[in-house]
Design a protein around this motif. Structure first.
Motif, PDB file in Angstrom:
ATOM      1  N   UNK A 226       8.053   8.734 -20.469  1.00 14.47           N
ATOM      2  CA  UNK A 226       6.848   9.483 -20.094  1.00 14.47           C
ATOM      3  C   UNK A 226       5.632   8.577 -20.046  1.00 14.47           C
ATOM      4  N   UNK A 227       5.526   7.661 -20.997  1.00 15.93           N
ATOM      5  CA  UNK A 227       4.380   6.752 -21.022  1.00 15.93           C
ATOM      6  C   UNK A 227       4.407   5.795 -19.819  1.00 15.93           C
ATOM      7  N   UNK A 228       5.590   5.336 -19.451  1.00 10.92           N
ATOM      8  CA  UNK A 228       5.701   4.452 -18.284  1.00 10.92           C
ATOM      9  C   UNK A 228       5.293   5.187 -17.011  1.00 10.92           C
ATOM     10  N   UNK A 229       5.719   6.437 -16.861  1.00 11.90           N
ATOM     11  CA  UNK A 229       5.301   7.243 -15.710  1.00 11.90           C
ATOM     12  C   UNK A 229       3.795   7.451 -15.714  1.00 11.90           C
ATOM     13  N   UNK A 230       3.220   7.712 -16.897  1.00 13.20           N
ATOM     14  CA  UNK A 230       1.776   7.931 -16.994  1.00 13.20           C
ATOM     15  C   UNK A 230       0.981   6.680 -16.663  1.00 13.20           C
ATOM     16  N   UNK A 231       1.621   5.523 -16.841  1.00  9.53           N
ATOM     17  CA  UNK A 231       0.951   4.252 -16.532  1.00  9.53           C
ATOM     18  C   UNK A 231       1.012   3.922 -15.047  1.00  9.53           C
ATOM     19  N   UNK A 232       1.624   4.800 -14.245  1.00  8.78           N
ATOM     20  CA  UNK A 232       1.620   4.613 -12.801  1.00  8.78           C
ATOM     21  C   UNK A 232       2.921   4.117 -12.200  1.00  8.78           C
TER      22      UNK A 232
ATOM     23  N   UNK B  33       0.813  -1.219   0.000  1.00 10.63           N
ATOM     24  CA  UNK B  33       0.000   0.000   0.000  1.00 10.63           C
ATOM     25  C   UNK B  33       0.847   1.270   0.000  1.00 10.63           C
ATOM     26  N   UNK B  34       2.079   1.186   0.470  1.00 12.63           N
ATOM     27  CA  UNK B  34       2.928   2.370   0.575  1.00 12.63           C
ATOM     28  C   UNK B  34       4.183   2.283  -0.302  1.00 12.63           C
ATOM     29  N   UNK B  35       4.152   1.380  -1.264  1.00 14.37           N
ATOM     30  CA  UNK B  35       5.307   1.209  -2.143  1.00 14.37           C
ATOM     31  C   UNK B  35       4.880   1.410  -3.594  1.00 14.37           C
ATOM     32  N   UNK B  36       5.597   2.278  -4.285  1.00 13.45           N
ATOM     33  CA  UNK B  36       5.343   2.511  -5.707  1.00 13.45           C
ATOM     34  C   UNK B  36       6.242   1.593  -6.534  1.00 13.45           C
ATOM     35  N   UNK B  37       5.687   1.060  -7.608  1.00 14.18           N
ATOM     36  CA  UNK B  37       6.446   0.127  -8.442  1.00 14.18           C
ATOM     37  C   UNK B  37       7.391   0.893  -9.362  1.00 14.18           C
ATOM     38  N   UNK B  38       8.650   0.465  -9.391  1.00 14.60           N
ATOM     39  CA  UNK B  38       9.654   1.107 -10.248  1.00 14.60           C
ATOM     40  C   UNK B  38       9.507   0.603 -11.670  1.00 14.60           C
ATOM     41  N   UNK B  39       9.413   1.539 -12.611  1.00 18.40           N
ATOM     42  CA  UNK B  39       9.335   1.181 -14.031  1.00 18.40           C
ATOM     43  C   UNK B  39      10.707   1.087 -14.664  1.00 18.40           C
ATOM     44  N   UNK B  40      11.593   2.044 -14.304  1.00 13.98           N
ATOM     45  CA  UNK B  40      12.953   1.969 -14.825  1.00 13.98           C
ATOM     46  C   UNK B  40      13.907   2.798 -13.980  1.00 13.98           C
ATOM     47  N   UNK B  41      15.173   2.434 -14.079  1.00 12.22           N
ATOM     48  CA  UNK B  41      16.277   3.153 -13.441  1.00 12.22           C
ATOM     49  C   UNK B  41      17.179   3.691 -14.540  1.00 12.22           C
ATOM     50  N   UNK B  42      17.358   4.998 -14.577  1.00 16.96           N
ATOM     51  CA  UNK B  42      18.244   5.603 -15.572  1.00 16.96           C
ATOM     52  C   UNK B  42      19.592   5.915 -14.939  1.00 16.96           C
ATOM     53  N   UNK B  43      20.651   5.317 -15.470  1.00 17.96           N
ATOM     54  CA  UNK B  43      22.004   5.659 -15.025  1.00 17.96           C
ATOM     55  C   UNK B  43      22.526   6.785 -15.912  1.00 17.96           C
ATOM     56  N   UNK B  44      23.525   7.538 -15.458  1.00 16.11           N
ATOM     57  CA  UNK B  44      23.973   8.719 -16.221  1.00 16.11           C
ATOM     58  C   UNK B  44      24.533   8.375 -17.598  1.00 16.11           C
ATOM     59  N   UNK B  45      24.295   9.290 -18.548  1.00 13.96           N
ATOM     60  CA  UNK B  45      24.972   9.217 -19.837  1.00 13.96           C
ATOM     61  C   UNK B  45      26.370   9.792 -19.638  1.00 13.96           C
ATOM     62  N   UNK B  46      27.359   8.951 -19.734  1.00  9.64           N
ATOM     63  CA  UNK B  46      28.743   9.363 -19.516  1.00  9.64           C
ATOM     64  C   UNK B  46      29.539   9.108 -20.799  1.00  9.64           C
TER      65      UNK B  46
ATOM     66  N   UNK C 175       5.899  -3.539 -21.584  1.00 11.49           N
ATOM     67  CA  UNK C 175       4.787  -4.236 -22.237  1.00 11.49           C
ATOM     68  C   UNK C 175       3.480  -3.481 -22.035  1.00 11.49           C
ATOM     69  N   UNK C 176       3.302  -2.947 -20.847  1.00 12.99           N
ATOM     70  CA  UNK C 176       2.025  -2.280 -20.527  1.00 12.99           C
ATOM     71  C   UNK C 176       1.771  -1.066 -21.414  1.00 12.99           C
ATOM     72  N   UNK C 177       2.832  -0.375 -21.851  1.00 17.26           N
ATOM     73  CA  UNK C 177       2.647   0.822 -22.685  1.00 17.26           C
ATOM     74  C   UNK C 177       2.818   0.507 -24.166  1.00 17.26           C
ATOM     75  N   UNK C 178       2.852  -0.796 -24.509  1.00 17.73           N
ATOM     76  CA  UNK C 178       2.890  -1.166 -25.919  1.00 17.73           C
ATOM     77  C   UNK C 178       4.265  -1.155 -26.546  1.00 17.73           C
TER      78      UNK C 178
END
Length: 658
Positions: A284-290, A200-213, A266-269
């Motif tokens: 952006x689509x992954x964030x919009x999907x929750x 109930x208090x945990x948001x699901x992570x869609x992705x982790x972005x590491x720095x562009x180096x 998969x959820x965002x096609x």
């Protein structure tokens, strides 16, 4: 963040808002000609938008400080099973030698259970030599024909044949470090555990972005001779702005070296294809999907960035058009599925590409007044000092006082000025629906030609107009006239400095090395007269290495042109090589040798590549050198180019005198 700094932040915002209110209601020349009024409205709009983006940066810094949400690398819980992951290396037409470095590095990545790591080369060219490379490294090869959807189509084709819990995507030139998976996947394993224990208090992570180096100097660092003093231009977004975005759970995907929960893609096609910035839109689509997304600060991969002006500008035009297009696709201003904070981040990203148009307005406005007496701001000097100066200087002070030492405000203006003449028109055209017919993947090879010199024309024109404006505006002025005109002169001088840097950036600098040097300290031994002499490396590259002999009595034994046999150690693995001494330098304890090397054994070669590319290149600055001011940097470039002209003249003189 201390109370004093917070007061400075709020005061900067308050003073700037007071200035903007005064500008809007009391300084616009409503009775002037149509052109003057139009430009006046464009100028005040530019000021409002620039202040808005600055306010957002300040607010996000305050929010991050308040939440105290630092992105720290979690560790693998050995009691929990490690998830399976597909490592997709995307290639279009890149050279196999470049692709080899990325595939090789992927094979060296550490993971609790290596069997769960599936490395895939996704090749939309069906090239036999790439298939042979995949076979050589025992990785999966997925080819395709007639790809009409660019990078997104290539990735989607691969994803339809893969099914791991996680996936990560690498561009062909983006080389992962050995700790890449260990620094990114634990975010998901911890998130999986948190979802089980407290859903109930945990948001699901869609992705982790590491720095562009990047392991080579970019066009700003290289052409300005500032590799060790100025940070790569893209670091500011990757290691600062996107980390702030991630603190609110809405980091942006930047195209490579991000780890995804396969479920979220998969959820965002899968990857969107109706855009040339599928990365921005997918995130952006992954964030919009929750799902939430995070960005880390420490680089765990490194790639190559173009240094010829044509490739750099084409790359940025593609990014600009893509974000504008994706903004339309996502309906970022009205989409009800986008949360408030995410909407602000997306709009701010969209507005960033309009900053180049604003920069042109800021350059042209004082020139119009100085040369043609076109007054787009209707205000006297003292009112300007009362309303403008406090807000301007306090805001710039606050923006320069950042917790990261990556880029100062001045360098941001220089970089905006450099791209402005070439990005503003594509942004306008894309906004009104006129799309580019064709785009190519950025060529990372250096391709200089005489056409590159043409790119300097806009900077030279604006530089000349600005210099002429400074002279004409101040000629014959004395006393109070100079004081009352000081704001225009200040404005012109700031733009003149920015444009001077742009002129120098647009000048081609010769590249004397075929491969990048990396500062790597490791040990080895070299065979001389039947005796093995120990040495320590100073740096290494694809072509060879430089080293110092450890035996005091043997520091001067090697001669130029001498062939040697050597062993270099990488994590205790002996790399055998044949070398040729090409250079010796220094005296006594400071003496060192430069060797070109040849490695014949494939396994030795793979370990040598890993030695080179496993870690950031410390020859390229990771932080801004604050001891070197903007004027110091400008003076440095003036001296370099004057010396270059002098050498050219002397060379011609000596040639004619023979």
């Amino acid at each position: 963040m201390g109370i004093k700094k917070k007061i400075q932040y709020f005061l900067a915002i308050f003073l700037t808002v007071m200035y903007l209110i005064w500008r809007i209601f009391f300084t616009i020349p409503w009775t002037a000609s149509f052109f003057t009024l139009l430009f006046a409205l464009l100028l005040v709009t530019s000021e409002i938008l620039s202040s808005f983006t600055a306010f957002l940066l300040i607010i996000f810094r305050l929010m991050k400080d308040k939440s105290d949400k630092k992105i720290e690398d979690p560790k693998f819980d050995l009691n929990e099973p490690a998830p399976s992951i597909d490592v997709i290396i995307v290639t279009h037409n890149e050279e196999v030698d470049l692709l080899r470095k990325t595939v090789n590095a992927a094979k060296f990545m550490e993971y609790p259970d290596p069997k769960l790591v599936n490395i895939v080369i996704a090749d939309d060219g069906n090239r036999p030599d790439v298939k042979a490379l995949a076979d050589e490294y025992s990785v999966q090869y997925i080819g395709m024909e007639n790809n009409k959807d660019a990078k997104a189509g290539n990735i989607n084709n691969a994803l339809r044949q893969l099914n791991s819990t996680l996936l990560t995507v690498f561009d062909a030139d983006m080389i992962p470090f050995s700790n890449y998976l260990m620094a990114s996947v634990p975010f998901f394993t911890k998130n999986f555990a948190d979802l089980k224990s407290d859903p109930d208090n945990t948001e699901k992570i869609g992705f982790i972005q590491t720095p562009q180096s990047f392991y080579n100097a970019d066009i700003f660092q290289f052409n300005l001779f500032l590799e060790s003093s100025v940070v790569n231009e893209q670091d500011y977004f990757s290691r600062d702005i996107n980390v702030l975005n991630g603190a609110s759970g809405h980091a942006l995907f930047t195209g490579s070296n991000a780890v995804f929960l396969r479920e979220s893609v998969d959820r965002v096609g899968l990857f969107p294809t109706d855009t040339i910035t599928e990365d921005f839109e997918l995130g952006a689509r992954i964030n919009s999907a929750g799902y939430i997304s995070l960005a880390t600060e420490v680089a765990v991969s490194s790639g190559i960035t173009p240094v010829d002006i044509k490739s750099v500008i084409k790359q940025r035009v593609r990014w600009a058009r893509g974000v504008i297009r994706s903004g339309k696709n996502m309906h970022i201003f009205t989409n009800p599925n986008i949360t408030f904070l995410n909407r602000i981040i997306l709009i701010n990203t969209w507005l960033y590409w309009w900053s180049f148009f604003r920069r042109l307005i800021f350059i042209i406005a004082p020139i119009l007044y100085a040369l043609f007496h076109i007054q787009v701001v209707n205000a006297n000097f003292w009112l300007l000092m009362i309303f403008w100066a406090p807000g301007y200087f306090s805001l710039h002070h606050v923006l320069g006082d950042t917790p990261t030492n990556i880029r100062n405000e001045r360098w941001g203006e220089i970089q905006e000025t450099f791209f402005a003449p070439y990005i503003f028109l594509p942004v306008i055209l894309e906004t009104i629906g006129i799309r580019a017919k064709k785009f190519k993947v950025t060529d990372k090879k250096v391709n200089f030609s005489w056409k590159d010199k043409l790119y300097s024309i806009p900077y030279l024109i604006l530089w000349g107009l600005t210099l002429f404006s400074i002279i004409i505006f101040n000629y014959g002025k004395w006393g109070s006239e100079i004081l009352y005109g000081s704001v225009i002169t200040f404005w012109l001088l700031m733009q003149f400095i920015n444009l001077s840097f742009c002129v120098f950036i647009s000048m081609k600098r010769n590249i004397n090395r075929k491969s990048e040097r990396f500062m790597r300290k490791t040990s080895g031994k070299i065979k001389y007269n039947g005796e093995w002499l120990p040495f320590k490396t100073r740096d290494v590259s694809d072509a060879g290495l430089s080293m110092e002999l450890c035996n005091e009595d043997s520091r001067a034994v090697l001669e130029r042109g001498q062939k040697v046999e050597g062993i270099l150690y990488h994590k205790s693995y002996p790399i055998h090589f044949d070398g040729l001494v090409m250079r010796s330098s220094g005296q006594g304890a400071e003496k060192w040798y430069g060797l070109v090397s040849e490695i014949k054994n494939n396994e030795d070669r793979n370990h040598y590549l890993e030695l080179i590319y496993d870690g950031q290149n410390k020859f390229v600055a990771a932080e801004q050198d604050n001891w070197l001011t903007t004027l110091d940097e400008l003076n440095l470039n003036i001296i370099f180019h004057l010396n270059k002209i002098e050498r050219s003249i002397m060379k011609k003189f000596n040639k004619n005198s023979r």
